[in-house]
Design a protein around this motif. Structure first.
Motif, PDB file in Angstrom:
ATOM      1  N   TYR A   1       0.834  -1.202   0.000  1.00  9.55           N
ATOM      2  CA  TYR A   1       0.000   0.000   0.000  1.00  9.55           C
ATOM      3  C   TYR A   1       0.872   1.258   0.000  1.00  9.55           C
ATOM      4  N   ALA A   2       2.109   1.154   0.522  1.00 12.04           N
ATOM      5  CA  ALA A   2       2.999   2.325   0.547  1.00 12.04           C
ATOM      6  C   ALA A   2       3.310   2.782  -0.887  1.00 12.04           C
ATOM      7  N   VAL A   3       3.597   1.817  -1.769  1.00 13.38           N
ATOM      8  CA  VAL A   3       3.893   2.154  -3.167  1.00 13.38           C
ATOM      9  C   VAL A   3       2.622   2.623  -3.871  1.00 13.38           C
ATOM     10  N   LEU A   4       1.524   1.928  -3.614  1.00 11.57           N
ATOM     11  CA  LEU A   4       0.255   2.318  -4.239  1.00 11.57           C
ATOM     12  C   LEU A   4      -0.108   3.754  -3.857  1.00 11.57           C
ATOM     13  N   ARG A   5       0.131   4.098  -2.583  1.00  7.48           N
ATOM     14  CA  ARG A   5      -0.175   5.467  -2.110  1.00  7.48           C
ATOM     15  C   ARG A   5       0.604   6.503  -2.925  1.00  7.48           C
ATOM     16  N   GLU A   6       1.906   6.236  -3.112  1.00  7.22           N
ATOM     17  CA  GLU A   6       2.735   7.157  -3.904  1.00  7.22           C
ATOM     18  C   GLU A   6       2.208   7.295  -5.322  1.00  7.22           C
ATOM     19  N   ARG A   7       1.866   6.141  -5.919  1.00  6.94           N
ATOM     20  CA  ARG A   7       1.368   6.162  -7.307  1.00  6.94           C
ATOM     21  C   ARG A   7       0.063   6.950  -7.386  1.00  6.94           C
ATOM     22  N   LEU A   8      -0.828   6.745  -6.407  1.00  4.54           N
ATOM     23  CA  LEU A   8      -2.128   7.429  -6.425  1.00  4.54           C
ATOM     24  C   LEU A   8      -1.947   8.929  -6.260  1.00  4.54           C
ATOM     25  N   LEU A   9      -1.053   9.319  -5.342  1.00  2.00           N
ATOM     26  CA  LEU A   9      -0.874  10.748  -5.079  1.00  2.00           C
ATOM     27  C   LEU A   9      -0.255  11.472  -6.275  1.00  2.00           C
ATOM     28  N   LYS A  10       0.464  10.729  -7.126  1.00  2.00           N
ATOM     29  CA  LYS A  10       1.004  11.338  -8.350  1.00  2.00           C
ATOM     30  C   LYS A  10      -0.094  11.561  -9.381  1.00  2.00           C
ATOM     31  N   LYS A  11      -1.108  10.715  -9.341  1.00  2.00           N
ATOM     32  CA  LYS A  11      -2.108  10.720 -10.418  1.00  2.00           C
ATOM     33  C   LYS A  11      -3.399  11.448 -10.045  1.00  2.00           C
ATOM     34  N   TYR A  12      -3.805  11.361  -8.772  1.00  2.00           N
ATOM     35  CA  TYR A  12      -5.093  11.931  -8.356  1.00  2.00           C
ATOM     36  C   TYR A  12      -4.875  13.022  -7.303  1.00  2.00           C
ATOM     37  N   SER A  13      -5.942  13.776  -7.037  1.00  2.00           N
ATOM     38  CA  SER A  13      -5.830  14.813  -6.008  1.00  2.00           C
ATOM     39  C   SER A  13      -5.765  14.169  -4.622  1.00  2.00           C
ATOM     40  N   GLU A  14      -5.280  14.919  -3.643  1.00  2.00           N
ATOM     41  CA  GLU A  14      -5.209  14.404  -2.268  1.00  2.00           C
ATOM     42  C   GLU A  14      -6.602  14.037  -1.776  1.00  2.00           C
ATOM     43  N   ASP A  15      -7.562  14.858  -2.140  1.00  2.00           N
ATOM     44  CA  ASP A  15      -8.950  14.611  -1.733  1.00  2.00           C
ATOM     45  C   ASP A  15      -9.439  13.263  -2.293  1.00  2.00           C
ATOM     46  N   GLN A  16      -9.118  12.993  -3.549  1.00  2.00           N
ATOM     47  CA  GLN A  16      -9.543  11.726  -4.165  1.00  2.00           C
ATOM     48  C   GLN A  16      -8.863  10.534  -3.493  1.00  2.00           C
ATOM     49  N   VAL A  17      -7.562  10.664  -3.215  1.00  2.00           N
ATOM     50  CA  VAL A  17      -6.837   9.546  -2.599  1.00  2.00           C
ATOM     51  C   VAL A  17      -7.425   9.227  -1.217  1.00  2.00           C
ATOM     52  N   GLU A  18      -7.737  10.268  -0.472  1.00  2.00           N
ATOM     53  CA  GLU A  18      -8.401  10.045   0.831  1.00  2.00           C
ATOM     54  C   GLU A  18      -9.714   9.291   0.661  1.00  2.00           C
ATOM     55  N   LYS A  19     -10.473   9.677  -0.353  1.00  2.00           N
ATOM     56  CA  LYS A  19     -11.745   8.978  -0.600  1.00  2.00           C
ATOM     57  C   LYS A  19     -11.514   7.506  -0.916  1.00  2.00           C
ATOM     58  N   PHE A  20     -10.582   7.231  -1.836  1.00  2.00           N
ATOM     59  CA  PHE A  20     -10.343   5.842  -2.245  1.00  2.00           C
ATOM     60  C   PHE A  20      -9.882   4.992  -1.054  1.00  2.00           C
ATOM     61  N   PHE A  21      -9.001   5.561  -0.233  1.00  2.00           N
ATOM     62  CA  PHE A  21      -8.392   4.783   0.849  1.00  2.00           C
ATOM     63  C   PHE A  21      -9.285   4.667   2.086  1.00  2.00           C
ATOM     64  N   SER A  22     -10.104   5.679   2.363  1.00  2.00           N
ATOM     65  CA  SER A  22     -10.841   5.584   3.634  1.00  2.00           C
ATOM     66  C   SER A  22     -12.209   6.264   3.640  1.00  2.00           C
ATOM     67  N   ARG A  23     -12.321   7.437   3.000  1.00  2.00           N
ATOM     68  CA  ARG A  23     -13.561   8.199   3.224  1.00  2.00           C
ATOM     69  C   ARG A  23     -14.796   7.561   2.603  1.00  2.00           C
ATOM     70  N   ASN A  24     -14.621   6.895   1.450  1.00  2.00           N
ATOM     71  CA  ASN A  24     -15.779   6.211   0.860  1.00  2.00           C
ATOM     72  C   ASN A  24     -16.261   5.085   1.773  1.00  2.00           C
ATOM     73  N   VAL A  25     -15.309   4.379   2.371  1.00  2.00           N
ATOM     74  CA  VAL A  25     -15.676   3.281   3.275  1.00  2.00           C
ATOM     75  C   VAL A  25     -16.293   3.839   4.562  1.00  2.00           C
ATOM     76  N   LEU A  26     -15.733   4.939   5.034  1.00  2.00           N
ATOM     77  CA  LEU A  26     -16.315   5.574   6.233  1.00  2.00           C
ATOM     78  C   LEU A  26     -17.788   5.903   6.017  1.00  2.00           C
ATOM     79  N   ARG A  27     -18.100   6.407   4.829  1.00  2.00           N
ATOM     80  CA  ARG A  27     -19.497   6.723   4.506  1.00  2.00           C
ATOM     81  C   ARG A  27     -20.365   5.456   4.532  1.00  2.00           C
TER      82      ARG A  27
END
Ligand code: ZN
Length: 396
Positions: free
Chosen positions: A348-374
């Motif tokens: 997940y450490a590498v995936l996080r880096e890849r995601l943050l290069k491609k998507y906004s911080e807000d989107q990465v938060e959603k993918f990793f936790s906020r969508n599930v929190l909802r």
């Protein structure tokens, strides 16, 4: 944004993985979550992937720890397992007796594992029995364990057992699994890796993709929506999934429906994977689709560059269902064959880096936790307040 709908700021890019199976390895095979494991990037069931160090290294802040007591059908369908259980007492024990009792015992076993880990390593893990409790655990620097069950066979045909699991803190259940149960049939989830065993007479179960929910299955899904246990249609036949969507539309509480661990039909046309229309349907319920770390379900033909496929899958999810439908359900330790570059929570450490290069911080938060929190907030009604003593948990 309401702060209650995000992880604490210092953990904002932490992961909530909605499908992991540590107890499959600890309860059935006697593996140790505290030891460091070195899993390969292919199917290899004899090591662990979700050990404590890997969870910490990957920044996993919470995960659905999914209890799975293997169906007894394995003993008739897969003769090598019948032989294995003769020589391994732990495996024999899991196959014996009432599945609900074994599931309860597995939850007790997990509590004891967590107690031992915390005694040796300091407070690192805790079971969360509400979203508030989960956020408190994460804020204190620990990893939250959410209770989950895979397969309605664990209810032993008795809906009262669902209520007992709910009172214990179970937040989520996958209704079908690997063999037909009291609620429904299932898709064939065994990958081509087992074809050599098929030639030897194994994995010959009948598959009925046109079958839907039984009366028990319909009552179960209704009850899950009533109680507030998240309904998961992974492993369900296309017709069964449609019936669940129909029940959801007619239910007063309009709970989210999820797929916790799948690839996408557009990239891998397996009947277990959601179609483009279904991605939209799940998004409309407020649910999520958790991407699995298993090459067989992610792409056809199978590709080794799993993280690239994951990123392509995220793009496809966004195109069909929007950014609020994206989640991760790795299925680590679920006897899966992960891609070489996404083979343990560590990656997940590498995936996080890849995601943050491609998507906004807000989107990465959603993918990793906020969508599930909802989904947790809308799909789960916790049984007791966070401060209630554990003694209130009912015994079976
Ligand atoms: Zn599964």
């Amino acid at each position: 944004m309401d702060h209650r709908d995000a992880l604490p700021a210092e953990h904002r890019f932490g992961v909530i993985d909605i499908h992991m199976h540590p107890t499959l390895k600890t309860f059935m095979l006697g593996k140790n979550m505290m030891a460091r494991h070195y899993p390969p990037g292919f199917f290899f069931p004899l090591t662990m992937r979700t050990d404590l160090d890997a969870l910490l290294a990957g920044g996993v802040k919470a995960f659905f720890s999914t209890v799975y007591i293997v169906e007894k059908d394995f003993l008739t369908d897969v003769w090598p397992i019948r032989m294995v259980q003769r020589v391994l007492p732990r495996v024999r024990h899991v196959f014996s007796g009432d599945p609900f009792e074994r599931a309860w015992e597995c939850l007790d076993h997990q509590d004891e594992c967590i107690r031992q880990i915390n005694a040796r390593r300091g407070p690192v893990l805790a079971v969360a029995r509400s979203v508030e409790e989960m956020l408190e655990i994460i804020a204190s620097g620990r990893i939250a364990v959410l209770l989950s069950v895979e397969g309605a066979h664990h209810l032993s045909g008795n809906l009262e057992n669902l209520d007992k699991l709910h009172r214990r803190g179970v937040c989520h259940m996958i209704v079908p699994h690997l063999y037909p149960n009291e609620a429904c049939w299932n898709v064939d989830a065994f990958p081509d890796d087992v074809n050599w065993l098929r030639r030897l007479g194994c994995f010959r179960q009948e598959i009925r993709l046109d079958s839907g929910l039984t009366d028990f299955g319909r009552a179960l899904v209704e009850r899950m929506f009533d109680l507030g246990i998240i309904v998961d249609v992974t492993h369900a036949t296309p017709r069964c999934r449609k019936e669940v969507y129909d029940i959801q539309r007619g239910h007063a509480k309009r709970r989210p429906v999820i797929f916790s661990h799948v690839g996408l039909h557009a990239l891998c046309a397996h009947p277990m994977n959601p179609t483009n229309d279904e991605i939209r349907t799940i998004a409309d319920t407020g649910g999520v689709i958790g991407l699995i770390a298993m090459s067989y379900y992610l792409s056809k033909p199978i590709r080794k560059d799993g993280l690239n496929v994951i990123l392509e899958s995220i793009d496809h999810l966004i195109r069909c269902g929007g950014e609020d439908v994206v989640a991760f359900g790795s299925d680590f330790d679920g006897f899966t064959g992960p891609p070489p570059d996404f083979k343990s929570p560590r990656d997940y450490a590498v995936l996080r880096e890849r995601l943050l290069k491609k998507y906004s911080e807000d989107q990465v938060e959603k993918f990793f936790s906020r969508n599930v929190l909802r989904v947790l907030r809308e799909g789960w009604t916790p049984p007791v307040t966070a401060s209630a003593p554990v003694a209130e948990v009912a015994q079976p």
